[in-house]
Design an enzyme around this catalytic site. Sequence first.
Site, mmCIF file in Angstrom:
data_model
loop_
_atom_site.group_PDB
_atom_site.id
_atom_site.type_symbol
_atom_site.label_atom_id
_atom_site.label_comp_id
_atom_site.label_asym_id
_atom_site.label_seq_id
_atom_site.Cartn_x
_atom_site.Cartn_y
_atom_site.Cartn_z
ATOM 1 N N ASP A 111 0.900 -1.119 -0.045
ATOM 2 C CA ASP A 111 0.080 0.122 -0.017
ATOM 3 C C ASP A 111 0.852 1.187 -0.049
ATOM 4 O OD1 ASP A 111 -2.215 -1.803 0.279
ATOM 5 O OD2 ASP A 111 -2.139 -1.621 2.443
ATOM 6 N N GLU A 113 -11.350 1.542 -3.640
ATOM 7 C CA GLU A 113 -10.253 1.779 -2.613
ATOM 8 C C GLU A 113 -9.079 2.639 -2.847
ATOM 9 O OE1 GLU A 113 -9.876 -1.876 -0.719
ATOM 10 O OE2 GLU A 113 -8.555 -2.591 -2.253
#
Length: 506
Positions: free
Chosen positions: A24, A180
């Site tokens: 991420d 997302e």
Amino acid sequence: MRVTSVSEQGSTISNPVIPGFYPDPSVCRAGDDYYLACSSFEYFPGVPILHSRDLVHWTQIGNALDRPGQLRLPQDTASSGGIYAPTLRHHDGRFWLIVTNVSADGNLLVTATDPAGPWSDPILLPGVHGIDPDIAWDEDGNCWCTTAGVGQIRLDPHTGETFGERRQLWSGAPGAKAPEAPHLYRIGDHWYLLIAEGGTERGHGVSIARGSAPTGPFEPCPANPILTHRGTDHPIQNTGHADLVQGPDGSWWMVLLGVRPGGGTPGWHVLGRETCLAPVEWIDGWPVVGELSPVMPAPPWPLQPPAVAPERRDGFDVTELAPYWISLRHRPAEDCSTKERPGWLTLRARGASLDDADVTFVGRRQQHPSCRVRTLVDAAEGRGGLAVRLDENHHYSVEATSGQVQVAARIGPLNTVVASRPSPPGPVVLRVETAPVKTVNDARTGPDLVSLGFEEPDGTFVALASLDGRYLSTEVAGGFTGRVFGMFASTGSVHFDWFDYEPLEG
């Protein structure tokens, strides 16, 4: 296999640029320097901060959440819970980091003038809902916080106050799951909204939309997804959760996560989701992502390896552990010390085993498919050793106690001692090696072998067991993390003189 740079002039680089469990990624540039933050989940300290001068060579310089007052991870924090998906930005002379603690506190924000730390105490954001928060400032100084879903609210980053109701902006491609990892940018005449969608498994991808204002409305790119490896045989899979950054020559680059599956079908990735780099061109006002390859052309500027390369051996000769060492949920000073026996790391047992959430554990991420890990352990006052951990239900270990060494395996509900034998007197060198399976003759072949044992006084490796690595993979265990090699204590006090991590060829 991660191939190192093959040109002295730096004309090629290798992906991933940050190997191992660094998922991420969020990146920002400040002058000539780049800084990057990643998710850390159940590990303490949280949110690793890395530095680079060229987007290729990265060094971990700290952790944004490195104090108990900043990071609450209760004992019942599940593996793959905790800290999700930060966004790191440089604005108005400060570094801003917004992140979600899904196990306590929700969304929070910290700041620093030096990204190596210290970072501020957290500002809690009760009005910000949803994971993967992003922050961006418009020309009027308004700060917009966008979260997975994809929704947005105006935020005062100094106080945590929010204004108005959360507005839905865009949900990506029709029918695509899990929109997302939003990031909002002003580039040229447009505001761009970059998201991940398709789930963080093999269907992962990156899509983008643009509008005239940070609040939209947003027009999707006709070429979406602008990056995905779904349905291909590319060696890097699960590509997504991206962020954009501009280089000093005006070029654009994308950092993103990907995995390297190995073995037969369906393929097992064991190092976690890793940070990769890809070039970006702008055509007709839309970003076009260049080829993401294990070996690819380098950025068009001189590569600058870190001035201080990571040490292969940590001799525990300093009072503070290096920033790459991580523990489970917390690290009480009374249970982890380099002062009790100078030049040694002393671990005092809390939980009875690696199956327990509060086991005393200090580890570092596995970053290479082939590697050798060694530690000299004195277990005269207890029992402990060296582990390869994915979570409480999936781990291998080689453990020492007075005069005995044993290898144990936990695979879901199965928990067994695989082998044991007497060890040499006194402190003993425990050793773990990993080696990928090079030839797959059977579709059921696992990704690698994990060999665990100890060394005789003359250095001979006594491998007590060689275990299939698939059982320490995300495809078996589930979750979002990767393997971590760690020292642990099961009973009493266990002392470690040094810890070696050595990448191997192949």
